[in-house]
Design a protein around this motif. Structure first.
Motif, PDB file in Angstrom:
ATOM      1  N   SER A 160      42.845  44.862  44.115  1.00 61.09           N
ATOM      2  CA  SER A 160      42.164  44.640  42.836  1.00 61.09           C
ATOM      3  C   SER A 160      43.086  44.029  41.783  1.00 61.09           C
ATOM      4  CB  SER A 160      41.596  45.958  42.308  1.00 61.09           C
ATOM      5  OG  SER A 160      42.649  46.859  42.017  1.00 61.09           O
ATOM      6  N   MET A 161      44.368  43.944  42.066  1.00 63.24           N
ATOM      7  CA  MET A 161      45.329  43.427  41.098  1.00 63.24           C
ATOM      8  C   MET A 161      45.578  41.928  41.245  1.00 63.24           C
ATOM      9  SD  MET A 161      45.889  46.064  39.322  1.00 63.24           S
ATOM     10  CE  MET A 161      47.265  45.650  38.284  1.00 63.24           C
ATOM     11  N   ASP A 162      44.936  41.268  42.210  1.00 64.65           N
ATOM     12  CA  ASP A 162      45.081  39.825  42.392  1.00 64.65           C
ATOM     13  C   ASP A 162      46.554  39.434  42.539  1.00 64.65           C
ATOM     14  OD1 ASP A 162      44.238  37.189  42.687  1.00 64.65           O
ATOM     15  OD2 ASP A 162      44.348  36.807  40.539  1.00 64.65           O
ATOM     16  N   ILE A 163      47.188  39.921  43.587  1.00 60.06           N
ATOM     17  CA  ILE A 163      48.620  39.734  43.814  1.00 60.06           C
ATOM     18  C   ILE A 163      48.876  38.562  44.751  1.00 60.06           C
ATOM     19  CG2 ILE A 163      50.684  40.783  44.820  1.00 60.06           C
ATOM     20  CD1 ILE A 163      49.529  43.495  43.959  1.00 60.06           C
ATOM     21  N   ASN A 164      49.842  37.740  44.395  1.00 54.75           N
ATOM     22  CA  ASN A 164      50.362  36.685  45.259  1.00 54.75           C
ATOM     23  C   ASN A 164      51.817  36.995  45.534  1.00 54.75           C
ATOM     24  OD1 ASN A 164      48.008  34.932  45.261  1.00 54.75           O
ATOM     25  ND2 ASN A 164      48.513  34.561  43.127  1.00 54.75           N
TER      26      ASN A 164
END
Length: 76
Positions: free
Chosen positions: A15-19
């Motif tokens: 849910s944190m939109d991590i790359n």
């Protein structure tokens, strides 16, 4: 192998939109390593040993802090 293990665990925070990147750049918000780097200007988390539950909690709290800061920047 250890890097892959950490990366896979980090990606569980969907849910944190991590790359994930292996090299920090000017878009890097959080640097995670086993040593402190003077070459990055973003937040850093240093794990010299495999992360404990407390370390993961700190990681999650750091992500929330970074997200809030970015939202504040956008609101300006």
């Amino acid at each position: 192998t250890y890097t892959d293990y950490i990366s896979n665990n980090i990606l569980q925070f969907q849910s944190m939109d991590i790359n994930i990147s292996t090299k920090p750049d000017d878009k890097t918000d959080l640097y995670i390593s086993d040593y402190n780097s003077e070459f990055v200007s973003c937040n850093q988390i240093i794990w010299k040993e495999p992360p404990s539950n407390k370390d993961w909690k700190n990681f999650g709290n750091t992500l929330v802090f970074i997200r809030r800061e970015k939202q504040r920047e956008k609101a300006k």
